[in-house]
Design an enzyme around this catalytic site. Structure first.
Site, PDB file in Angstrom:
ATOM      1  N   TRP A 145      49.054  51.966  44.825  1.00 27.23           N
ATOM      2  CA  TRP A 145      48.366  52.914  45.713  1.00 27.23           C
ATOM      3  C   TRP A 145      49.414  53.428  46.705  1.00 27.23           C
ATOM      4  O   TRP A 145      50.063  52.608  47.383  1.00 27.23           O
ATOM      5  CB  TRP A 145      47.252  52.157  46.428  1.00 27.23           C
ATOM      6  CG  TRP A 145      46.440  52.970  47.379  1.00 27.23           C
ATOM      7  CD1 TRP A 145      45.910  54.212  47.174  1.00 27.23           C
ATOM      8  CD2 TRP A 145      46.039  52.574  48.701  1.00 27.23           C
ATOM      9  NE1 TRP A 145      45.204  54.613  48.284  1.00 27.23           N
ATOM     10  CE2 TRP A 145      45.263  53.636  49.229  1.00 27.23           C
ATOM     11  CE3 TRP A 145      46.240  51.441  49.487  1.00 27.23           C
ATOM     12  CZ2 TRP A 145      44.712  53.581  50.508  1.00 27.23           C
ATOM     13  CZ3 TRP A 145      45.689  51.385  50.744  1.00 27.23           C
ATOM     14  CH2 TRP A 145      44.931  52.448  51.240  1.00 27.23           C
ATOM     15  N   ASP A 193      44.812  42.628  47.465  1.00 22.08           N
ATOM     16  CA  ASP A 193      44.051  43.799  47.914  1.00 22.08           C
ATOM     17  C   ASP A 193      42.923  44.036  46.910  1.00 22.08           C
ATOM     18  O   ASP A 193      43.163  44.409  45.769  1.00 22.08           O
ATOM     19  CB  ASP A 193      44.986  45.016  47.976  1.00 22.08           C
ATOM     20  CG  ASP A 193      44.265  46.254  48.507  1.00 22.08           C
ATOM     21  OD1 ASP A 193      43.091  46.136  48.918  1.00 22.08           O
ATOM     22  OD2 ASP A 193      44.878  47.342  48.503  1.00 22.08           O
ATOM     23  N   LYS A 233      34.070  51.576  48.032  1.00 20.77           N
ATOM     24  CA  LYS A 233      33.721  52.064  46.690  1.00 20.77           C
ATOM     25  C   LYS A 233      32.504  51.331  46.139  1.00 20.77           C
ATOM     26  O   LYS A 233      31.614  51.954  45.587  1.00 20.77           O
ATOM     27  CB  LYS A 233      34.879  51.883  45.704  1.00 20.77           C
ATOM     28  CG  LYS A 233      36.252  51.811  46.304  1.00 20.77           C
ATOM     29  CD  LYS A 233      36.798  53.153  46.718  1.00 20.77           C
ATOM     30  CE  LYS A 233      38.101  52.894  47.446  1.00 20.77           C
ATOM     31  NZ  LYS A 233      38.846  54.005  47.827  1.00 20.77           N
TER      32      LYS A 233
HETATM   33  C1  LMR Z   1      42.309  56.548  46.347  1.00 22.51           C
HETATM   34  O1  LMR Z   1      43.327  55.937  45.994  1.00 22.51           O
HETATM   35  O2  LMR Z   1      41.993  57.640  45.869  1.00 22.51           O
HETATM   36  C2  LMR Z   1      41.418  55.940  47.373  1.00 22.51           C
HETATM   37  O3  LMR Z   1      41.799  54.634  47.632  1.00 22.51           O
HETATM   38  C3  LMR Z   1      41.285  56.766  48.578  1.00 22.51           C
HETATM   39  C4  LMR Z   1      42.450  56.644  49.502  1.00 22.51           C
HETATM   40  O4  LMR Z   1      42.224  56.302  50.672  1.00 22.51           O
HETATM   41  O5  LMR Z   1      43.580  56.883  49.094  1.00 22.51           O
END
Ligand code: LMR
Length: 392
Positions: free
Chosen positions: A127, A207, A242
């Site tokens: 992420w 996480d 989510k």
């Molecule tokens: C995503 O990766 O799309 C979500 O976790 C939203 C975000 O805050 O990035």
């Protein structure tokens, strides 16, 4: 002084929301930011949340301050879902509410730094905000490749990172539904990861932002529970944004497992101090609604059924993509084995741009797609467009 600040580019993922909104083509497809969508392309408020919110409005008689730890009823009600029956590990686990999963990750990393952690190992891709948070806090990031080209997890890489990590280092792993790849460790791999942690001085930071969107609430908890059973201490960042559809209400929690119950209070006092200096206390509404759901069997049942329906729909979409097999130069079969909202397609920047310009299909620059952005009404168009751009 402020005019000396160098401009920063907007967060690419969040910028995509605006680009998509501004596109006037009626057949546009949003595969960008990670929100669940129905077959009709909508992101409705959960029925369970609607019920809980109605109850909250009727029953809440004060909005006075709580404290940096937020709604502890919420924090505790979640624990059996995350940690299983022995949810407190004999009094070794406690948590506090945070503004979303992002707040939880930030707090985890900040307290780790305070405890002497200087570097964090993490798989890539990850992420994007993980690296941003680590960078902002001033921790060194050490990366390893998360997955093989065939769409499976690279076990040797993560084991290598855990085994070579020194005291003063942490290893950050996704609990389930890996963002962005959808490639999770199997239970057998989690067993090996846990065994490696047991012999490592590294601090695990897990996480868990998508529990219940992969294989099930229990199934998706396997990694977190297995690692925690093998190590003396760990941090678990959790998001309800989510799995309760609370995105903008920012509902998260950070849990800490200490070596023993006596070691918890000083750690919690540090978490409290960091939270106080960061956001003072978390927003109440969403967490209060989740607490009301989890304390009521009927509402819990409604929530679990809604979550199961989301999971089933995403599995169906994955099945349809996998059934398409070879699409242009892409092999979509591995997507059928991956979990959660996301998968990554190995597309070039030009192909991603062509999808946007020529087909009104919006995805992250990494090739990450939000599986839930696809449905009966647009999946054929998507597959057709992939065929076209990969042939160019
Ligand atoms: C995503 O990766 O799309 C979500 O976790 C939203 C975000 O805050 O990035």
């Amino acid at each position: 002084m402020l005019d000396t600040l160098p401009p920063q580019s907007p967060d690419a993922l969040l910028a995509l929301i605006k680009l998509y909104a501004a596109d006037e083509r009626s057949d546009k497809i949003d595969l960008g930011v990670g929100v669940y969508r129905t077959n009709e392309g909508e992101t409705p408020v959960f029925a369970a949340i609607k019920q809980a919110e109605a109850k909250l409005v009727a029953e809440q008689n004060s909005k006075s301050y709580l404290g940096p730890e937020g709604d502890l009823g919420f924090v505790h009600a979640l624990m059996p879902y995350i940690f299983g029956k022995d949810a407190t590990k004999g009094g070794r686990i406690e948590g506090m509410q945070t503004p979303g999963g992002t707040g939880a990750v930030r707090l985890a990393v900040a307290v780790a730094q305070k405890a002497g952690v200087t570097a964090v190992h993490m798989g890539v891709p990850s992420w994007p905000n993980h690296a941003q948070i680590l960078n902002d806090i001033g921790l060194e990031t050490r990366t390893f490749g998360h997955s093989h080209d065939d769409g499976t997890a690279h076990l040797d890489n993560v084991l290598g990172a855990i085994r070579t990590a020194q005291a003063g280092e942490a290893v950050l792993l996704h609990g389930c539904c890996h963002n962005p790849t959808g490639i999770d460790y199997t239970n057998d791999q989690w067993d090996q990861i846990s065994a490696a942690f047991a012999d490592s001085p590294a601090l695990p930071i897990l996480d868990s932002a998508y529990q219940g969107l992969g294989q099930g609430m229990e199934e998706d908890a396997y990694g977190v529970r297995t690692v925690l059973s093998a190590v003396p201490e760990a941090l678990v960042a959790y998001s309800c944004d989510k799995n309760f559809g609370m995105y903008r209400d920012r509902v998260g929690a950070l849990y800490v497992m200490a070596q023993n119950a006596d070691a918890l209070p000083p750690i919690l006092s540090n978490l409290n101090a960091l939270a106080r200096a960061s956001w003072s206390m978390p927003p109440d509404h969403g967490a209060a609604a989740v607490r009301l759901i989890l304390r009521d069997d009927d509402m819990t049942q409604i929530w679990l059924e809604e979550l199961a329906a989301m999971r089933t729909r995403m599995r169906d979409v994955r099945g349809q993509l996998a059934a398409a097999g070879d699409v242009g130069t892409l092999d979509l079969r591995p997507l059928g084995q991956q979990h959660g909202l996301f998968s990554v397609l190995p597309l070039s920047k030009d192909q991603i741009q062509a999808l946007r310009d020529d087909h009104a299909i919006y995805m992250a620059g990494s090739g990450r797609i939000n599986i839930a952005g696809l449905h009966v009404g647009n999946i054929e168009k998507f597959i057709g467009a992939l065929e076209v751009v990969t042939a160019q």
